[in-house]
Design an enzyme around this catalytic site. Structure first.
Site, PDB file in Angstrom:
ATOM      1  N   SER A   1      25.629  41.100  34.342  1.00 19.67           N
ATOM      2  CA  SER A   1      25.957  41.708  35.638  1.00 19.67           C
ATOM      3  C   SER A   1      25.356  43.099  35.808  1.00 19.67           C
ATOM      4  O   SER A   1      25.110  43.525  36.935  1.00 19.67           O
ATOM      5  CB  SER A   1      27.474  41.802  35.801  1.00 19.67           C
TER       6      SER A   1
ATOM      7  N   ALA B   1      23.809  45.337  39.485  1.00 21.65           N
ATOM      8  CA  ALA B   1      24.526  46.420  40.173  1.00 21.65           C
ATOM      9  C   ALA B   1      23.576  47.146  41.112  1.00 21.65           C
ATOM     10  O   ALA B   1      22.513  47.594  40.699  1.00 21.65           O
ATOM     11  CB  ALA B   1      25.117  47.383  39.150  1.00 21.65           C
TER      12      ALA B   1
ATOM     13  N   GLY C   1      24.727  49.468  44.119  1.00 21.92           N
ATOM     14  CA  GLY C   1      25.128  50.734  44.730  1.00 21.92           C
ATOM     15  C   GLY C   1      24.862  51.919  43.845  1.00 21.92           C
ATOM     16  O   GLY C   1      24.185  52.872  44.244  1.00 21.92           O
ATOM     17  N   GLY C   2      25.375  51.893  42.619  1.00 26.42           N
ATOM     18  CA  GLY C   2      25.083  52.999  41.738  1.00 26.42           C
ATOM     19  C   GLY C   2      26.186  53.324  40.775  1.00 26.42           C
ATOM     20  O   GLY C   2      26.993  52.480  40.415  1.00 26.42           O
TER      21      GLY C   2
ATOM     22  N   GLU D   1      30.093  55.844  49.199  1.00 26.27           N
ATOM     23  CA  GLU D   1      30.608  54.469  49.285  1.00 26.27           C
ATOM     24  C   GLU D   1      32.083  54.522  49.646  1.00 26.27           C
ATOM     25  O   GLU D   1      32.695  55.603  49.645  1.00 26.27           O
ATOM     26  CB  GLU D   1      30.365  53.713  47.965  1.00 26.27           C
TER      27      GLU D   1
ATOM     28  N   HIS E   1      34.293  41.382  46.919  1.00 29.49           N
ATOM     29  CA  HIS E   1      33.431  42.307  47.659  1.00 29.49           C
ATOM     30  C   HIS E   1      33.365  41.827  49.100  1.00 29.49           C
ATOM     31  O   HIS E   1      33.199  40.631  49.352  1.00 29.49           O
ATOM     32  CB  HIS E   1      32.033  42.331  47.038  1.00 29.49           C
TER      33      HIS E   1
ATOM     34  N   ARG F   1      37.803  48.746  49.186  1.00 30.04           N
ATOM     35  CA  ARG F   1      37.146  47.442  49.197  1.00 30.04           C
ATOM     36  C   ARG F   1      38.106  46.295  49.498  1.00 30.04           C
ATOM     37  O   ARG F   1      37.767  45.362  50.214  1.00 30.04           O
ATOM     38  CB  ARG F   1      36.506  47.246  47.820  1.00 30.04           C
TER      39      ARG F   1
ATOM     40  N   HIS G   1      33.854  39.520  42.887  1.00 29.09           N
ATOM     41  CA  HIS G   1      32.886  40.530  42.468  1.00 29.09           C
ATOM     42  C   HIS G   1      33.209  41.161  41.123  1.00 29.09           C
ATOM     43  O   HIS G   1      32.309  41.420  40.327  1.00 29.09           O
ATOM     44  CB  HIS G   1      32.841  41.598  43.554  1.00 29.09           C
TER      45      HIS G   1
ATOM     46  N   ARG H   1      39.423  48.480  42.001  1.00 33.13           N
ATOM     47  CA  ARG H   1      38.432  49.445  41.480  1.00 33.13           C
ATOM     48  C   ARG H   1      37.746  50.204  42.605  1.00 33.13           C
ATOM     49  O   ARG H   1      37.328  49.620  43.614  1.00 33.13           O
ATOM     50  CB  ARG H   1      37.377  48.708  40.648  1.00 33.13           C
TER      51      ARG H   1
ATOM     52  N   SER I   1      32.319  51.129  37.935  1.00 36.17           N
ATOM     53  CA  SER I   1      32.254  50.169  36.825  1.00 36.17           C
ATOM     54  C   SER I   1      31.194  50.547  35.793  1.00 36.17           C
ATOM     55  O   SER I   1      31.455  50.507  34.589  1.00 36.17           O
ATOM     56  CB  SER I   1      32.002  48.757  37.345  1.00 36.17           C
ATOM     57  N   LEU I   2      29.996  50.928  36.250  1.00 33.08           N
ATOM     58  CA  LEU I   2      28.976  51.333  35.279  1.00 33.08           C
ATOM     59  C   LEU I   2      29.463  52.577  34.537  1.00 33.08           C
ATOM     60  O   LEU I   2      29.242  52.738  33.331  1.00 33.08           O
ATOM     61  CB  LEU I   2      27.649  51.618  35.992  1.00 33.08           C
TER      62      LEU I   2
END
Ligand code: SIN
Length: 515
Positions: free
Chosen positions: A39, A43, A45-46, A110, A225, A269, A333, A368, A373-374
């Site tokens: 995954s 990704a 968005g960032g 975001e 999402h 979200r 998502h 979240r 997440s990253l």
């Protein structure tokens, strides 16, 4: 020398492998597909971090806690937001090339962020750039990498994880033994018929950890999402597109989000996903539209420059989003729940750590915050590596061992084998964005009527994991009777604390960066 087995090769696994090798450990890394198939590379968005003068870790933490709807672990959130900026600087040292503008690092906004704090790379290819840099970094370390190696089960001896049983590329079973096992196997979007996740996201780590006796938690919190393209494969259309100013319209062309939440398209979200879902139901299943044409009218060529990957996906699906709104739909998502860990990635099973989406650290609560997440993977992988190197405080005494779960099926089991597509449809219909007791009970009984296959190859190993996880997720959703965050029970009232909205003036717009 400590022998470390890392399972999974997204940001969490690669980071842990690199830093454990740096700490002098002997590291083996196994991954179900080729490097880059997980995954992370998807990704868009960032990665969020409080790196700019108008921002702070406190502000980032407040946004994370608000999105989490009262169920985050505040200590984990503090760790995430305070250590996040240092981990982003580490990524830059590892060779990640984030997008820049005339002022330095470019940043976007975001949903549910009160500041523009999302770094991105290649416009909308942030995860792919991070994966590229980390793969290059791990290859410069003495890490033994085994691709196309599928986790079957963890090896547990005397109440401790001591390795894993893996099916190698040729379908042969092999045992990998280690002093420490790190699960970094990602999420489980493939539990659902529609998902933004790649095909490897079958919840292998959570299912294996649960079978081995580790505690799992928060599995009812699945993030849907709001804006996957309504086209085969439901490719993600990043929230960053709405962050730049794109809006949602119903089939009549009317905007509807502002009547639902003062933050409009940039509400958390779960709020936007449910609003899209309901509007689709009200218009007989017709997709909602994402309208980015205003961005293009303001600045011709902007969409292709800022979002080159999404632009390609949208055009490949036969749409021109520069001139007309495009159809979108919610899709599974991200898993907020997973294997319970402490602040150092340690699970309740001695010798087993979990990092990234497979873990339940407590930072996400019931929902979240976008682009956390990253960051979570990086922050807690660094901590897991420190724990492996012996640089963490002793484990909390509340962690207690659990006996491994017995196999579900016996040799004379007459139940039919689980059918993956039927399971995914059932989860989407009954355990999806809106749930109720009757639907969950029906799902639970249908899931109980299936038998897991013997894990003799990747497909059967995944099917067994999907069945275990579907049952666990359904049971968790049945047990939580209130609606909170991403878990919405249409037969129950909402929990008291959900998403306090910041003042509209506090929603910082992104600086429009040069692509
Ligand atoms: C997106 O780009 O919208 C997804 C980012 C995320 O899941 O945090």
């Amino acid at each position: 020398m400590t022998r470390v087995l890392v399972i999974g090769a997204g940001i969490a696994g690669l980071w842990t492998a690199v830093r454990a090798a740096d700490a002098g450990c002997e590291v083996e890394l196994v991954t179900k597909a080729g490097l880059g198939a997980g995954s992370t590379a998807y990704a868009q968005g960032g990665i969020a971090a409080a790196l700019f003068p108008d921002d702070s870790a406190d502000r980032h933490a407040a946004d994370t806690l608000a999105a989490g709807a009262g169920l985050c672990d505040p200590r984990a959130v503090r760790v995430l937001c305070e250590e996040g900026p240092a981990r982003v600087r580490d990524l830059i040292r590892f060779g990640v090339e984030f997008d820049r503008n005339g002022e330095g690092l470019a940043r976007g906004l975001e949903a549910a962020h009160s500041r523009a704090r999302i770094l991105h790379a290649g416009g909308d290819a942030t995860g792919a750039e991070i994966e590229r840099a980390l793969v290059a970094t791990v290859r410069r370390r003495a890490v033994a990498i085994h691709e196309h190696a599928t986790l079957v089960d963890l090896l547990v001896e005397h109440g401790r994880a001591v390795g894993a049983v893996v099916l190698d590329a040729g379908g042969e079973r092999a045992e990998y033994r280690a002093d420490v096992v790190v699960l970094a196997t990602g999420g489980a979007g493939r539990l659902f018929r529609h998902t933004t996740n790649p095909d490897v996201a079958t919840g292998d780590g959570v299912a294996a950890a649960w079978r081995a006796g580790a505690e799992v938690a928060d599995l009812e919190f699945v993030q849907f999402h709001p804006t996957a393209l309504a086209a085969p494969g439901t490719p993600l259309v990043s929230e960053a597109v709405r962050g730049e100013g794109a809006v949602l319209r119903d089939a009549t062309g009317a905007r509807f989000m502002t009547a639902i939440d003062p933050r409009g398209e940039l509400a958390p979200r779960d709020v936007v996903a449910r609003a899209v879902w309901r509007r689709m139901a009200e218009q007989d299943g017709a997709p909602v539209l994402l309208d980015a044409t205003g961005l293009e009218a303001e600045d011709p060529g902007f969409l292709a420059r800022r979002f080159p990957g999404i632009d390609r996906a949208v055009r490949d699906a036969g749409f021109d989003w520069a001139v007309a709104p495009v159809p979108i739909t919610p899709a599974a998502h991200y898993a907020m729940g997973g294997v319970t860990t402490d602040l150092w990635g340690r699970t309740t099973l001695a010798g087993l750590l979990a990092v990234g989406e497979v873990a339940r650290t407590g930072v996400h609560g019931a929902n979240r915050l976008a682009s956390n997440s990253l960051l979570e993977a990086a922050v807690f992988a660094e901590r897991a590596a420190a724990a492996i190197a012996g640089d963490a405080p002793a484990r909390a005494s509340s962690f207690r061992p659990v006996a491994p779960r017995p196999a579900d099926a016996s040799v004379d089991d007459a139940r039919p084998l689980v059918d993956r597509e039927a399971l995914q449809a059932l989860m989407w219909d009954r355990v999806g964005l809106e749930r109720d007791a009757a639907g969950l009970a029906e799902a639970s009984s249908l899931l109980a009527g299936w038998r897991a296959p013997d894990p003799v190859d990747r497909r059967t190993a995944e099917d067994r994991n999907l069945l275990d996880l579907a049952r666990l997720t359904t049971a968790a959703a049945l047990a939580r009777r209130e609606s909170v965050g991403a878990h919405f029970r249409s037969d129950a009232s909402a929990a008291a604390s959900v998403h306090p909205a910041p003042a509209a003036a506090d929603l910082a717009r992104p600086d429009r960066e040069a692509a």
